[in-house]
Enzyme design. Structure first.
Site, PDB file in Angstrom:
ATOM      1  N   PHE A  55      32.348 -12.461  23.385  1.00  0.00           N
ATOM      2  CA  PHE A  55      32.174 -11.379  24.351  1.00  0.00           C
ATOM      3  C   PHE A  55      30.707 -11.036  24.549  1.00  0.00           C
ATOM      4  CE2 PHE A  55      36.213 -10.855  22.060  1.00  0.00           C
ATOM      5  CZ  PHE A  55      37.067 -11.165  23.108  1.00  0.00           C
ATOM      6  N   CYS A  56      29.922 -12.034  24.854  1.00  0.00           N
ATOM      7  CA  CYS A  56      28.469 -11.914  24.996  1.00  0.00           C
ATOM      8  C   CYS A  56      28.076 -12.428  26.373  1.00  0.00           C
ATOM      9  CB  CYS A  56      27.812 -12.760  23.895  1.00  0.00           C
ATOM     10  SG  CYS A  56      26.031 -12.923  23.991  1.00  0.00           S
ATOM     11  N   GLY A  57      26.988 -11.953  26.897  1.00  0.00           N
ATOM     12  CA  GLY A  57      26.497 -12.451  28.177  1.00  0.00           C
ATOM     13  C   GLY A  57      26.166 -13.939  28.134  1.00  0.00           C
TER      14      GLY A  57
END
Length: 162
Positions: A55-57
């Site tokens: 759940f990271c850019g």
């Protein structure tokens, strides 16, 4: 940084008791699906060790890592994903991590169990890598490229595309 060097020195005798100075292939991880990932199985290959997060850019880098794995696996590259919640962007459940990786990116390269990659809880491999390649990961998708000899290491920041 001094703490990393101290921890690497303290961890080294445990590994050296069985032989010469450790290399990257001297370490093991718990596997995401259970069991163990023994890096010795990839001795003589190039390792790309990446701390990952769902759940990271930068999570879309999973796609590039899989393409790299597909393209160069037969020529001696092993990508090793190491899911980590050190930056608060990973699920805490192995099944959710595996489902995400399978559904979103079709990941087939090996994945370690959820692992701390920095600080006091970092496993010996990450202490060893950090001591040889400029420090611990500063964010998700930090990459360590380990040469076939298991000793030469180069780090690439999160922003470097796989």
């Amino acid at each position: 940084m001094a703490d990393l060097a101290r921890r690497a020195v303290l961890a080294a005798p445990l590994l050296m008791a069985a032989g010469p100075e450790p290399d990257a292939f001297s370490f093991r991880f718990a596997a995401l699906e259970g069991g163990e990932l023994d890096l010795a199985a990839w001795r003589g290959r190039v390792l790309l060790v990446v701390n990952t997060a769902s759940f990271c850019g930068f999570t879309p880098q999973y796609a590039a890592l899989q393409r790299l794995h597909d393209r160069f696996q037969a020529r001696g590259l092993t990508v090793l994903g190491v899911p980590s919640n050190d930056f608060n962007q990973e699920a805490a459940d192995a099944r959710r991590i595996r489902d995400f990786c399978d559904t979103m990116y079709g990941i087939t390269f090996p994945l370690a169990a959820l692992t701390n990659v920095r600080g006091a809880a970092a496993p010996p491999l990450f202490v060893w890598l950090a001591a040889r390649a400029g420090g611990p990961p500063r964010w998700n998708f930090h990459k360590y490229l380990v040469a076939r000899d298991g000793r030469s290491v180069r780090a690439f920041p999160t922003s470097a595309e796989p």
